[in-house]
Design a protein around this motif. Structure first.
Motif, PDB file in Angstrom:
ATOM      1  N   PRO A   1       7.841  41.375 -55.990  1.00  0.00           N
ATOM      2  CA  PRO A   1       8.966  41.558 -56.908  1.00  0.00           C
ATOM      3  C   PRO A   1       9.431  40.236 -57.518  1.00  0.00           C
ATOM      4  CG  PRO A   1       9.314  42.825 -54.909  1.00  0.00           C
ATOM      5  CD  PRO A   1       8.116  41.950 -54.660  1.00  0.00           C
ATOM      6  N   VAL A   2       9.962  40.325 -58.726  1.00  0.00           N
ATOM      7  CA  VAL A   2      10.461  39.156 -59.450  1.00  0.00           C
ATOM      8  C   VAL A   2      11.974  39.291 -59.614  1.00  0.00           C
ATOM      9  CG1 VAL A   2       8.275  38.918 -60.683  1.00  0.00           C
ATOM     10  CG2 VAL A   2      10.165  40.196 -61.735  1.00  0.00           C
ATOM     11  N   ILE A   3      12.599  38.255 -60.160  1.00  0.00           N
ATOM     12  CA  ILE A   3      14.032  38.303 -60.415  1.00  0.00           C
ATOM     13  C   ILE A   3      14.332  37.837 -61.838  1.00  0.00           C
ATOM     14  CG2 ILE A   3      14.570  37.827 -57.990  1.00  0.00           C
ATOM     15  CD1 ILE A   3      15.483  34.996 -58.896  1.00  0.00           C
ATOM     16  N   ALA A   4      15.512  38.184 -62.299  1.00  0.00           N
ATOM     17  CA  ALA A   4      16.130  37.520 -63.449  1.00  0.00           C
ATOM     18  C   ALA A   4      17.427  36.941 -62.897  1.00  0.00           C
ATOM     19  CB  ALA A   4      16.399  38.492 -64.586  1.00  0.00           C
ATOM     20  N   SER A   5      17.483  35.642 -62.693  1.00  0.00           N
ATOM     21  CA  SER A   5      18.580  35.031 -61.933  1.00  0.00           C
ATOM     22  C   SER A   5      19.902  35.027 -62.676  1.00  0.00           C
ATOM     23  CB  SER A   5      18.215  33.588 -61.546  1.00  0.00           C
ATOM     24  OG  SER A   5      18.148  32.762 -62.705  1.00  0.00           O
ATOM     25  N   HIS A   6      19.868  35.087 -64.010  1.00  0.00           N
ATOM     26  CA  HIS A   6      21.123  35.067 -64.779  1.00  0.00           C
ATOM     27  C   HIS A   6      20.890  35.620 -66.182  1.00  0.00           C
ATOM     28  CE1 HIS A   6      19.113  31.306 -65.682  1.00  0.00           C
ATOM     29  NE2 HIS A   6      20.009  30.919 -66.563  1.00  0.00           N
ATOM     30  N   SER A   7      20.705  36.935 -66.250  1.00  0.00           N
ATOM     31  CA  SER A   7      20.479  37.627 -67.521  1.00  0.00           C
ATOM     32  C   SER A   7      21.372  38.857 -67.588  1.00  0.00           C
ATOM     33  CB  SER A   7      19.015  38.058 -67.662  1.00  0.00           C
ATOM     34  OG  SER A   7      18.153  36.948 -67.758  1.00  0.00           O
ATOM     35  N   SER A   8      21.695  39.273 -68.800  1.00  0.00           N
ATOM     36  CA  SER A   8      22.519  40.465 -68.990  1.00  0.00           C
ATOM     37  C   SER A   8      21.779  41.488 -69.841  1.00  0.00           C
ATOM     38  CB  SER A   8      23.868  40.079 -69.604  1.00  0.00           C
ATOM     39  OG  SER A   8      24.558  39.190 -68.739  1.00  0.00           O
ATOM     40  N   VAL A   9      22.482  42.551 -70.232  1.00  0.00           N
ATOM     41  CA  VAL A   9      21.865  43.717 -70.864  1.00  0.00           C
ATOM     42  C   VAL A   9      21.876  43.570 -72.385  1.00  0.00           C
ATOM     43  CG1 VAL A   9      22.086  46.206 -71.192  1.00  0.00           C
ATOM     44  CG2 VAL A   9      22.550  45.196 -68.938  1.00  0.00           C
ATOM     45  N   ARG A  10      20.710  43.725 -72.982  1.00  0.00           N
ATOM     46  CA  ARG A  10      20.572  43.531 -74.427  1.00  0.00           C
ATOM     47  C   ARG A  10      21.277  44.617 -75.235  1.00  0.00           C
ATOM     48  NH1 ARG A  10      14.573  42.476 -76.386  1.00  0.00           N
ATOM     49  NH2 ARG A  10      14.738  40.988 -74.647  1.00  0.00           N
ATOM     50  N   LYS A  11      21.501  45.767 -74.626  1.00  0.00           N
ATOM     51  CA  LYS A  11      22.174  46.850 -75.337  1.00  0.00           C
ATOM     52  C   LYS A  11      23.513  46.384 -75.909  1.00  0.00           C
ATOM     53  CE  LYS A  11      24.562  51.233 -74.625  1.00  0.00           C
ATOM     54  NZ  LYS A  11      24.987  52.269 -73.673  1.00  0.00           N
ATOM     55  N   PHE A  12      24.206  45.508 -75.186  1.00  0.00           N
ATOM     56  CA  PHE A  12      25.524  45.050 -75.612  1.00  0.00           C
ATOM     57  C   PHE A  12      25.452  43.835 -76.537  1.00  0.00           C
ATOM     58  CE2 PHE A  12      26.077  47.104 -71.461  1.00  0.00           C
ATOM     59  CZ  PHE A  12      27.012  48.067 -71.792  1.00  0.00           C
ATOM     60  N   THR A  13      24.248  43.287 -76.716  1.00  0.00           N
ATOM     61  CA  THR A  13      24.054  42.113 -77.577  1.00  0.00           C
ATOM     62  C   THR A  13      22.786  42.317 -78.407  1.00  0.00           C
ATOM     63  OG1 THR A  13      22.841  40.995 -75.800  1.00  0.00           O
ATOM     64  CG2 THR A  13      25.214  40.526 -75.985  1.00  0.00           C
ATOM     65  N   PRO A  14      22.773  43.280 -79.302  1.00  0.00           N
ATOM     66  CA  PRO A  14      21.552  43.608 -80.048  1.00  0.00           C
ATOM     67  C   PRO A  14      20.932  42.385 -80.721  1.00  0.00           C
ATOM     68  CG  PRO A  14      23.282  45.207 -80.493  1.00  0.00           C
ATOM     69  CD  PRO A  14      23.926  44.097 -79.710  1.00  0.00           C
TER      70      PRO A  14
ATOM     71  N   GLY B   1      10.166  46.364 -58.382  1.00  0.00           N
ATOM     72  CA  GLY B   1      10.980  46.156 -57.186  1.00  0.00           C
ATOM     73  C   GLY B   1      11.911  44.974 -57.286  1.00  0.00           C
ATOM     74  N   GLY B   2      12.021  44.392 -58.477  1.00  0.00           N
ATOM     75  CA  GLY B   2      12.800  43.182 -58.653  1.00  0.00           C
ATOM     76  C   GLY B   2      14.295  43.423 -58.772  1.00  0.00           C
ATOM     77  N   VAL B   3      15.034  42.365 -59.048  1.00  0.00           N
ATOM     78  CA  VAL B   3      16.479  42.459 -59.169  1.00  0.00           C
ATOM     79  C   VAL B   3      16.959  41.637 -60.355  1.00  0.00           C
ATOM     80  CG1 VAL B   3      16.912  40.557 -57.539  1.00  0.00           C
ATOM     81  CG2 VAL B   3      18.691  42.253 -57.945  1.00  0.00           C
ATOM     82  N   MET B   4      17.881  42.225 -61.117  1.00  0.00           N
ATOM     83  CA  MET B   4      18.469  41.605 -62.308  1.00  0.00           C
ATOM     84  C   MET B   4      19.882  41.165 -61.958  1.00  0.00           C
ATOM     85  SD  MET B   4      19.231  43.533 -65.880  1.00  0.00           S
ATOM     86  CE  MET B   4      20.037  42.724 -67.262  1.00  0.00           C
ATOM     87  N   MET B   5      20.154  39.880 -62.116  1.00  0.00           N
ATOM     88  CA  MET B   5      21.438  39.312 -61.721  1.00  0.00           C
ATOM     89  C   MET B   5      22.237  38.992 -62.988  1.00  0.00           C
ATOM     90  SD  MET B   5      19.919  37.080 -58.541  1.00  0.00           S
ATOM     91  CE  MET B   5      21.324  37.274 -57.437  1.00  0.00           C
ATOM     92  N   ILE B   6      23.397  39.645 -63.120  1.00  0.00           N
ATOM     93  CA  ILE B   6      24.125  39.672 -64.386  1.00  0.00           C
ATOM     94  C   ILE B   6      24.831  38.354 -64.677  1.00  0.00           C
ATOM     95  CG2 ILE B   6      25.970  40.821 -65.684  1.00  0.00           C
ATOM     96  CD1 ILE B   6      23.457  42.533 -65.291  1.00  0.00           C
ATOM     97  N   ASN B   7      24.569  37.824 -65.877  1.00  0.00           N
ATOM     98  CA  ASN B   7      25.212  36.608 -66.385  1.00  0.00           C
ATOM     99  C   ASN B   7      26.613  36.953 -66.882  1.00  0.00           C
ATOM    100  OD1 ASN B   7      25.919  34.363 -68.186  1.00  0.00           O
ATOM    101  ND2 ASN B   7      23.770  33.776 -68.097  1.00  0.00           N
ATOM    102  N   PHE B   8      27.610  36.095 -66.581  1.00  0.00           N
ATOM    103  CA  PHE B   8      28.996  36.372 -66.967  1.00  0.00           C
ATOM    104  C   PHE B   8      29.389  35.735 -68.303  1.00  0.00           C
ATOM    105  CE2 PHE B   8      30.373  36.440 -62.185  1.00  0.00           C
ATOM    106  CZ  PHE B   8      29.576  37.543 -61.967  1.00  0.00           C
ATOM    107  N   GLY B   9      28.545  34.898 -68.895  1.00  0.00           N
ATOM    108  CA  GLY B   9      28.911  34.175 -70.116  1.00  0.00           C
ATOM    109  C   GLY B   9      29.283  35.102 -71.258  1.00  0.00           C
TER     110      GLY B   9
END
Length: 416
Positions: A243-256, A274-282
């Protein structure tokens, strides 16, 4: 081990029901009761943040190996992270970002040298304040440090350019304590293409990049796909055996149109892996309206400073800027961060999301109610209000990333 009293409301429920497990309906609590419950959860649960840019902040602040000019063992007047605020918010394991600007890529050896210096700074922090901080190289280390009451400092290298053009440096950085590598940053590098770049140098991963991903799997470094282009993302998923991660990424739906964030297609692909997406707060990561709103505020302030012959350093200007910004607040709120978590959970389930704040890395763009590490309970309270259970919160806080991290470690051990 840290011990905390349950809020009075929850204590009553536990006592009334005896040893049976109690399901608490947090949605029926008042906001005050819910925040109290959220604070208790934050304080009693291991909390991991996938990305905190403290090391580079220390470098900019003048940290040296001889003395600490920026002392984050005490409350600091700026920035988003320090020991007291981390304790207040319940943050136990912020991944220290060993950040390498894309500009270093043009100078042979510069990326690796900077990475080494930032690792030394992080180690120095743990060695200088062993009653507050400790290095962590595995989930077991984080758990042991949590039980001792100290904050763990695991490390991830932001920009694979630190590997330079030597595959052996992957194993070298594992030995130095790096536990994830963000393959690219702002520009394409020798490994692959970056989301912020439009060049498309390799059309995804390069041949060298394919070797890097395989080697990261072999030695036990998590593959971080924040910052990479969509093609690089797909290529890395196809190659990784774990599994891989995204350490600080958010959802593109809200930022087309913002490729730096993840599309639904990529979120699903990461979950399938099986990875995990970790939400960026910026702000620019969680709400496309933020950029336009903040630009208007900046324009007004620049004009006001010129009209009044003041600089931002003047005390009168600082007061005005603070008041004007508050009255014309361009920032999203903590609720918007919860929207991103909701979207991932609704799309692929609770097992594939975590926190990846980017504290100390996104300037003053952070949402109202989530301006620094002390405010994590505000986000947890919002999730409780939306119907998330304590078990759900535990998965978001640490169990999801621990699962991936352990899988990467187990695979590496099987290759020896």
């Amino acid at each position: 081990m840290r011990k905390f009293l349950l809020p009075a409301l929850l204590s009553g429920l536990v006592l009334a029901c005896g040893p049976k497990e109690v399901t608490v309906d947090y949605t029926q609590m008042s906001d005050e009761e819910r925040l109290q419950a959220a604070t208790e959860i934050a304080q009693s649960t291991i909390m991991v943040d996938g990305h905190v840019d403290l090391p580079y902040r220390m470098k900019v602040g003048g940290f040296t190996l001889q003395r600490e000019i920026l002392d984050v063992s005490v409350r600091t007047p700026d920035g988003n992270f320090d020991f007291p605020r981390s304790r207040e918010g319940g943050l136990d394991a912020p991944f220290m970002s060993i950040y390498i600007p894309a500009g270093n890529q043009a100078i042979p050896g510069a990326s690796k040298a900077l990475a080494d210096s930032l690792i030394l700074m992080t180690e120095r922090l743990a060695n200088t304040f062993p009653d507050k901080f400790a290095m962590a190289y595995s989930p077991a280390d984080v758990e042991a440090n949590f039980n001792k009451g100290v904050i763990s400092l695991p490390m991830g290298m932001e920009n694979g350019s630190g590997i330079e053009d030597e595959l052996a440096n992957v194993e070298y950085f594992h030995g130095r304590g790096i536990r994830y590598i963000t393959l690219t940053h702002g520009k394409d590098n020798l490994i692959g293409d970056a989301s912020y770049d439009t060049t498309g140098t390799h059309g995804g991963l390069s041949e060298f990049g394919e070797q890097v991903v395989a080697e990261m799997n072999r030695v036990g470094i998590m593959v971080d796909l924040s910052h990479v282009s969509d093609n690089t993302f797909r290529d890395a998923l196809a190659i990784s055996k774990v599994p891989v991660i995204a350490s600080h990424s958010s959802v593109r739906k809200f930022t087309p149109g913002f490729e730096r964030n993840m599309s639904d297609e990529l979120i699903k692909a990461m979950a399938d892996n099986g990875g995990v997406m970790m939400i960026n707060f910026g702000g620019s990561f969680i709400d496309s309206a933020y950029a336009a709103g903040s630009a208007k505020v900046r324009e007004h302030i620049v004009n006001w400073l010129a009209e009044n012959n003041l600089s931002r350093r003047d005390s009168a200007a600082q007061v005005y800027i603070k008041e004007y910004t508050a009255a014309n607040n361009p920032f999203p709120t903590v609720q918007r961060v919860a929207d991103h978590i909701d979207h991932v959970v609704n799309l692929v389930g609770i097992d594939y999301v975590g926190f990846g704040s980017d504290f100390d890395g996104v300037g003053d763009s952070l949402p109202t109610g989530l301006k620094d590490v002390s405010m994590f309970p505000n986000l947890i309270a919002e999730l409780l209000k939306r119907g998330y259970s304590k078990e759900d919160i535990e998965k978001i806080c640490y169990k999801n990333i621990f699962r991936v991290w352990q899988a990467v470690e187990d695979y590496a051990a099987s290759q020896k």
